[in-house]
Scaffold this motif. Structure first.
Motif, PDB file in Angstrom:
ATOM      1  N   LEU A  49       1.074  -1.309  -0.104  1.00  0.00           N
ATOM      2  CA  LEU A  49       0.051  -0.110  -0.079  1.00  0.00           C
ATOM      3  C   LEU A  49       1.170   1.133   0.023  1.00  0.00           C
ATOM      4  CD1 LEU A  49      -2.387  -1.115   2.748  1.00  0.00           C
ATOM      5  CD2 LEU A  49      -3.159  -1.045   0.031  1.00  0.00           C
ATOM      6  N   TYR A  50       1.879   1.480   1.030  1.00  0.00           N
ATOM      7  CA  TYR A  50       2.842   2.324   0.554  1.00  0.00           C
ATOM      8  C   TYR A  50       3.150   2.820  -0.624  1.00  0.00           C
ATOM      9  CZ  TYR A  50       6.970   5.768   2.087  1.00  0.00           C
ATOM     10  OH  TYR A  50       7.091   6.852   1.830  1.00  0.00           O
ATOM     11  N   ILE A  51       3.464   1.562  -1.405  1.00  0.00           N
ATOM     12  CA  ILE A  51       4.364   1.814  -2.944  1.00  0.00           C
ATOM     13  C   ILE A  51       3.569   2.384  -3.542  1.00  0.00           C
ATOM     14  CG2 ILE A  51       4.745   0.950  -5.029  1.00  0.00           C
ATOM     15  CD1 ILE A  51       6.393  -1.232  -2.936  1.00  0.00           C
ATOM     16  N   ILE A  52       2.136   1.771  -3.345  1.00  0.00           N
ATOM     17  CA  ILE A  52       0.685   2.107  -4.503  1.00  0.00           C
ATOM     18  C   ILE A  52       0.524   3.772  -3.936  1.00  0.00           C
ATOM     19  CG2 ILE A  52      -2.043   2.309  -5.110  1.00  0.00           C
ATOM     20  CD1 ILE A  52      -1.318  -1.079  -4.542  1.00  0.00           C
ATOM     21  N   PHE A  53      -0.242   3.858  -2.868  1.00  0.00           N
ATOM     22  CA  PHE A  53      -0.121   5.549  -2.044  1.00  0.00           C
ATOM     23  C   PHE A  53       1.204   5.967  -2.697  1.00  0.00           C
ATOM     24  CE2 PHE A  53      -3.401   3.712   0.285  1.00  0.00           C
ATOM     25  CZ  PHE A  53      -4.415   3.704  -0.168  1.00  0.00           C
ATOM     26  N   TYR A  54       2.493   6.488  -2.524  1.00  0.00           N
ATOM     27  CA  TYR A  54       3.494   6.470  -2.826  1.00  0.00           C
ATOM     28  C   TYR A  54       3.544   6.803  -4.146  1.00  0.00           C
ATOM     29  CZ  TYR A  54       7.663   9.708  -2.379  1.00  0.00           C
ATOM     30  OH  TYR A  54       9.121  10.438  -1.958  1.00  0.00           O
ATOM     31  N   GLY A  55       3.563   5.840  -5.161  1.00  0.00           N
ATOM     32  CA  GLY A  55       4.498   5.607  -6.153  1.00  0.00           C
ATOM     33  C   GLY A  55       3.332   6.308  -7.171  1.00  0.00           C
ATOM     34  N   VAL A  56       2.016   6.028  -6.949  1.00  0.00           N
ATOM     35  CA  VAL A  56       0.900   6.219  -7.712  1.00  0.00           C
ATOM     36  C   VAL A  56       0.016   7.113  -7.666  1.00  0.00           C
ATOM     37  CG1 VAL A  56      -1.154   4.837  -9.291  1.00  0.00           C
ATOM     38  CG2 VAL A  56       1.108   3.597  -8.282  1.00  0.00           C
ATOM     39  N   LEU A  57      -0.129   7.571  -6.716  1.00  0.00           N
ATOM     40  CA  LEU A  57      -0.888   8.941  -5.894  1.00  0.00           C
ATOM     41  C   LEU A  57       0.241  10.245  -6.049  1.00  0.00           C
ATOM     42  CD1 LEU A  57      -3.642   6.750  -4.350  1.00  0.00           C
ATOM     43  CD2 LEU A  57      -3.696   7.373  -6.677  1.00  0.00           C
ATOM     44  N   GLY A  58       0.890   9.812  -5.541  1.00  0.00           N
ATOM     45  CA  GLY A  58       1.758  10.978  -4.734  1.00  0.00           C
ATOM     46  C   GLY A  58       1.590  11.505  -3.704  1.00  0.00           C
ATOM     47  N   VAL A  59       1.223  10.525  -2.736  1.00  0.00           N
ATOM     48  CA  VAL A  59       0.687  10.780  -1.543  1.00  0.00           C
ATOM     49  C   VAL A  59       2.044  10.472  -0.514  1.00  0.00           C
ATOM     50  CG1 VAL A  59      -0.776  10.353   0.544  1.00  0.00           C
ATOM     51  CG2 VAL A  59      -1.598  10.250  -1.821  1.00  0.00           C
ATOM     52  N   LYS A  60       2.222  11.490  -0.052  1.00  0.00           N
ATOM     53  CA  LYS A  60       3.378  11.514   1.534  1.00  0.00           C
ATOM     54  C   LYS A  60       2.566  10.521   2.585  1.00  0.00           C
ATOM     55  CE  LYS A  60       6.971  14.131  -0.989  1.00  0.00           C
ATOM     56  NZ  LYS A  60       7.778  14.959  -0.219  1.00  0.00           N
ATOM     57  N   ILE A  61       3.040   8.967   2.913  1.00  0.00           N
ATOM     58  CA  ILE A  61       2.321   8.824   4.546  1.00  0.00           C
ATOM     59  C   ILE A  61       3.572   9.634   5.420  1.00  0.00           C
ATOM     60  CG2 ILE A  61       1.894   7.105   5.221  1.00  0.00           C
ATOM     61  CD1 ILE A  61       0.619   5.767   2.545  1.00  0.00           C
TER      62      ILE A  61
END
Length: 91
Positions: A79-91
């Motif tokens: 999920l971190y890879i998807i959110f950070y890579g695809v969506l550009g969201v910084k967690i």
């Protein structure tokens, strides 16, 4: 340098308590390692293989808490890879 000395104590407690709670939850999880069934005592005491030096291997189940921790780590990583890579969201 902090203006208030209490801030250092608060940070220490905020770092220490989650770590202690994590260790406590892990210990409780290992205490209840797997689901129990009727012939469990015989199954746990039966020796599967004997090695040189008297080391005995038993066919015990893998602890459930470790399955959940490994699964949660893999899920978080994906999920971190998807959110950070695809969506550009910084967690």
């Amino acid at each position: 340098m902090h203006f208030f000395e209490l801030r250092n104590i608060q940070h220490f407690v905020l770092y220490l308590l989650p770590a202690l709670l994590g260790v406590l939850i892990f210990a409780i999880g290992l205490a209840r390692t797997h689901f129990r069934h009727e012939d469990e005592d015989v199954h746990m005491q039966q020796v599967h293989t004997t090695y040189v030096g008297g080391i005995e291997e038993r066919n015990a189940p893998f602890p459930l808490v470790l399955v959940l921790i490994i699964g949660g780590t893999v899920l978080w990583g994906v999920l971190y890879i998807i959110f950070y890579g695809v969506l550009g969201v910084k967690i």
